[in-house]
Design an enzyme around this catalytic site. Sequence first.
Site, PDB file in Angstrom:
ATOM      1  N   ARG A 182       0.892  -1.179   0.099  1.00  0.00           N
ATOM      2  CA  ARG A 182      -0.098   0.051  -0.079  1.00  0.00           C
ATOM      3  C   ARG A 182       0.655   1.320  -0.058  1.00  0.00           C
ATOM      4  O   ARG A 182       0.518   2.262   0.660  1.00  0.00           O
ATOM      5  CB  ARG A 182      -0.896   0.027   0.999  1.00  0.00           C
ATOM      6  CG  ARG A 182      -2.024  -1.041   1.044  1.00  0.00           C
ATOM      7  CD  ARG A 182      -2.937  -1.021   0.186  1.00  0.00           C
ATOM      8  NE  ARG A 182      -3.664  -2.241   0.050  1.00  0.00           N
ATOM      9  CZ  ARG A 182      -3.069  -3.313  -0.544  1.00  0.00           C
ATOM     10  NH1 ARG A 182      -2.308  -3.362  -1.465  1.00  0.00           N
ATOM     11  NH2 ARG A 182      -3.859  -4.464  -0.590  1.00  0.00           N
ATOM     12  N   SER A 230      -9.924   0.377   4.204  1.00  0.00           N
ATOM     13  CA  SER A 230      -9.455  -0.241   5.451  1.00  0.00           C
ATOM     14  C   SER A 230      -8.781   0.786   6.184  1.00  0.00           C
ATOM     15  O   SER A 230      -7.860   1.649   5.573  1.00  0.00           O
ATOM     16  CB  SER A 230      -8.387  -1.300   4.991  1.00  0.00           C
ATOM     17  OG  SER A 230      -9.242  -2.314   4.203  1.00  0.00           O
ATOM     18  N   GLU A 300      -3.528   2.485   7.358  1.00  0.00           N
ATOM     19  CA  GLU A 300      -3.577   2.624   6.020  1.00  0.00           C
ATOM     20  C   GLU A 300      -4.095   3.877   5.487  1.00  0.00           C
ATOM     21  O   GLU A 300      -3.551   4.308   4.351  1.00  0.00           O
ATOM     22  CB  GLU A 300      -4.427   1.534   5.337  1.00  0.00           C
ATOM     23  CG  GLU A 300      -4.363   1.682   3.887  1.00  0.00           C
ATOM     24  CD  GLU A 300      -4.947   0.334   3.330  1.00  0.00           C
ATOM     25  OE1 GLU A 300      -4.498  -0.793   3.628  1.00  0.00           O
ATOM     26  OE2 GLU A 300      -5.898   0.494   2.542  1.00  0.00           O
TER      27      GLU A 300
HETATM   28  N1  EPU Z   1     -12.021 -10.602   9.546  1.00  0.00           N
HETATM   29  C1  EPU Z   1     -12.437 -10.886  10.985  1.00  0.00           C
HETATM   30  N2  EPU Z   1     -13.284  -9.989  11.328  1.00  0.00           N
HETATM   31  C2  EPU Z   1     -13.608  -8.676  10.510  1.00  0.00           C
HETATM   32  C3  EPU Z   1     -13.076  -8.628   9.366  1.00  0.00           C
HETATM   33  C4  EPU Z   1     -12.400  -9.662   8.937  1.00  0.00           C
HETATM   34  O1  EPU Z   1     -12.218 -11.805  11.714  1.00  0.00           O
HETATM   35  O2  EPU Z   1     -14.566  -8.093  11.086  1.00  0.00           O
HETATM   36  C5  EPU Z   1     -11.134 -11.873   9.082  1.00  0.00           C
HETATM   37  C6  EPU Z   1     -11.851 -12.623   7.876  1.00  0.00           C
HETATM   38  O3  EPU Z   1     -12.556 -13.427   8.442  1.00  0.00           O
HETATM   39  C7  EPU Z   1     -10.581 -12.943   7.161  1.00  0.00           C
HETATM   40  C8  EPU Z   1      -9.630 -12.150   7.352  1.00  0.00           C
HETATM   41  O4  EPU Z   1      -9.888 -11.198   8.538  1.00  0.00           O
HETATM   42  O5  EPU Z   1      -9.998 -14.255   7.599  1.00  0.00           O
HETATM   43  C9  EPU Z   1      -9.382 -11.004   6.135  1.00  0.00           C
HETATM   44  O6  EPU Z   1     -10.620 -10.230   5.904  1.00  0.00           O
HETATM   45  P1  EPU Z   1     -10.784  -9.550   4.392  1.00  0.00           P
HETATM   46  O7  EPU Z   1     -10.759 -11.163   3.490  1.00  0.00           O
HETATM   47  O8  EPU Z   1     -12.017  -8.804   4.510  1.00  0.00           O
HETATM   48  O9  EPU Z   1      -9.775  -8.881   4.034  1.00  0.00           O
HETATM   49  P2  EPU Z   1      -8.759  -7.597   4.454  1.00  0.00           P
HETATM   50  O10 EPU Z   1      -7.628  -8.212   4.765  1.00  0.00           O
HETATM   51  O11 EPU Z   1      -9.676  -7.346   5.779  1.00  0.00           O
HETATM   52  C10 EPU Z   1      -8.178  -6.745   2.255  1.00  0.00           C
HETATM   53  C11 EPU Z   1      -7.746  -4.966   2.099  1.00  0.00           C
HETATM   54  C12 EPU Z   1      -9.161  -4.620   1.469  1.00  0.00           C
HETATM   55  C13 EPU Z   1      -9.548  -5.413   0.433  1.00  0.00           C
HETATM   56  C14 EPU Z   1      -9.924  -7.180   1.058  1.00  0.00           C
HETATM   57  C15 EPU Z   1     -10.574  -8.028  -0.118  1.00  0.00           C
HETATM   58  C16 EPU Z   1      -6.122  -4.495   3.537  1.00  0.00           C
HETATM   59  C17 EPU Z   1      -5.589  -3.791   4.558  1.00  0.00           C
HETATM   60  N3  EPU Z   1      -7.234  -4.472   2.925  1.00  0.00           N
HETATM   61  O12 EPU Z   1      -9.022  -6.658   3.587  1.00  0.00           O
HETATM   62  O13 EPU Z   1      -8.778  -3.486   0.803  1.00  0.00           O
HETATM   63  O14 EPU Z   1     -11.152  -5.011  -0.084  1.00  0.00           O
HETATM   64  O15 EPU Z   1      -8.559  -7.469   1.313  1.00  0.00           O
HETATM   65  O16 EPU Z   1      -9.493  -8.224  -1.049  1.00  0.00           O
HETATM   66  O17 EPU Z   1      -5.309  -5.075   2.822  1.00  0.00           O
HETATM   67  C18 EPU Z   1      -8.585  -1.215   1.268  1.00  0.00           C
HETATM   68  O18 EPU Z   1      -7.499  -1.315   1.289  1.00  0.00           O
HETATM   69  O19 EPU Z   1      -9.380  -0.241   1.623  1.00  0.00           O
HETATM   70  C19 EPU Z   1      -9.434  -2.196   1.171  1.00  0.00           C
HETATM   71  C20 EPU Z   1     -10.949  -2.041   1.279  1.00  0.00           C
END
Ligand code: EPU
Length: 307
Positions: A182, A230, A300
Site C-alpha cells: 500500500r 481499510s 493505511e
Molecule cells: N476478519 C475478521 N473480522 C472482521 C473482518 C475480517 O475476523 O471483522 C477476518 C476474515 O474472516 C478474514 C480476514 O480477516 O479471515 C481477512 O478479511 P478480508 O478478506 O475481509 O480482507 P482484509 O484483509 O480485511 C483486504 C484489503 C481490502 C480488500 C480486501 C479484499 C487491506 C488492509 N485490506 O482486507 O482493501 O478489499 O482485502 O480483497 O489489505 C482497502 O485497502 O481500503 C481495502 C478495502
Amino acid sequence: MVRGERPRPTVPILRRALLHVQGDIRWQEPLAPLTSLQVGGPADVLVIPSDVEDVVQVVCGARLGKIPLTVLGGTNMVVRDKGIRGIVMSLAALTNIQEEDNQLVYAQAGVRLPRLMQFAFGRKLSGMEWAAGIPGTVGGGVVMNAGTHLGEIKDVLQAVDFVTIHGKRKRVDASTLSFLYRKTLLPRGIVIGAWMQLTSAAKETIQSSTKHYLQYRKTTQPLALPNAGSVFKNPTGDSAGRLIEASGLKGLRIGDAEVSTKHANFIVNRGTATAEQVLRLVRKVRDRVARKFGVRLKLEWKVVGER
Ligand code: EPU
C-alpha cells in the site's frame, strides 16, 4: 506535503500563485463532500486543473510562492476538521483514457478505477479485476499501490506519467520504482497518469471473476455507509480485521464514528461524525489491540489537514 506549522498563506499570495490557472478555483471549499468518509474542514483554496498544462501551472505557482500543495485523494484520505491550508488540488478533470499499442492502456490520474475496469472490459482486456469495487482513482491507486487479495496495481503498471516539483513532465518506468504494501516509493511530484499493461481475455472470464469479487466485498464490507476503506494495514501474517474483532471492538462508537459491525477494519460515518471523533476512535482501537495482542497496527489511511 502539508506542513501544519507554517503560517497561513494569505489570499493575495494564493491568488498570485494561481494567476495563470485556467481550471476551476474555489475559495474556502468544504472538503467533506469530496471525501468518501465525509468528514473534515475546508481548503483555503481548491483548484481543479483543466489539463496537464494547468497542473504544471499549479505546481510551479505553489513552489514559487512557497505554498503547501496537497493532492486530494478522497477515498483513503481523512481530512481533519480545520481543513487544509494552502492549495488543495483535485485531479478530477483529468479523465482521458485510451488504448495504445498491444493492450497497453493509458489513463489519466482522475480516472476512477471502476471506469477503467469498464473500459478494459469493453475491449476484452484483463488485468484490472482485482480492483472490483475499489472506488478510488488511477492517481491514488498508483501512489498507494492499491490492491486486494487478488492483486495490486504494480502487477500491471508499466510507467507513470509525472510532473516533478519543478514542473517538468516525465515518464517514469515502473521498473525503476519500489512498491511496498500500500505504498509506492515515487520521486517528489504529482502523478498525472499511468500506463497499464493488460492482456486479452474472454469477456465471460473477466466478468465472472469481477462479479465474484464484488459479491465478496458487498457481503463482507460496509460499502453502503460513508467510509475510507481499510483503516489499518494488515500486519504480517495476520489481519487487522480479525485482531480488532477479537478485541471486542465491533460496534464501538464515538459520536457518529463507529467501528463497523460488518468488517472490524472499517470505520463508518453514521451521520455527522467529525474527523476528531474518527481519529479518537482510531487511537482507541489501536491501543486496545496493542494491549490485548501486543501488535501495533499501522494506519493505511492518509490523514491530512489541521486539528
Ligand atoms: N476478519 C475478521 N473480522 C472482521 C473482518 C475480517 O475476523 O471483522 C477476518 C476474515 O474472516 C478474514 C480476514 O480477516 O479471515 C481477512 O478479511 P478480508 O478478506 O475481509 O480482507 P482484509 O484483509 O480485511 C483486504 C484489503 C481490502 C480488500 C480486501 C479484499 C487491506 C488492509 N485490506 O482486507 O482493501 O478489499 O482485502 O480483497 O489489505 C482497502 O485497502 O481500503 C481495502 C478495502
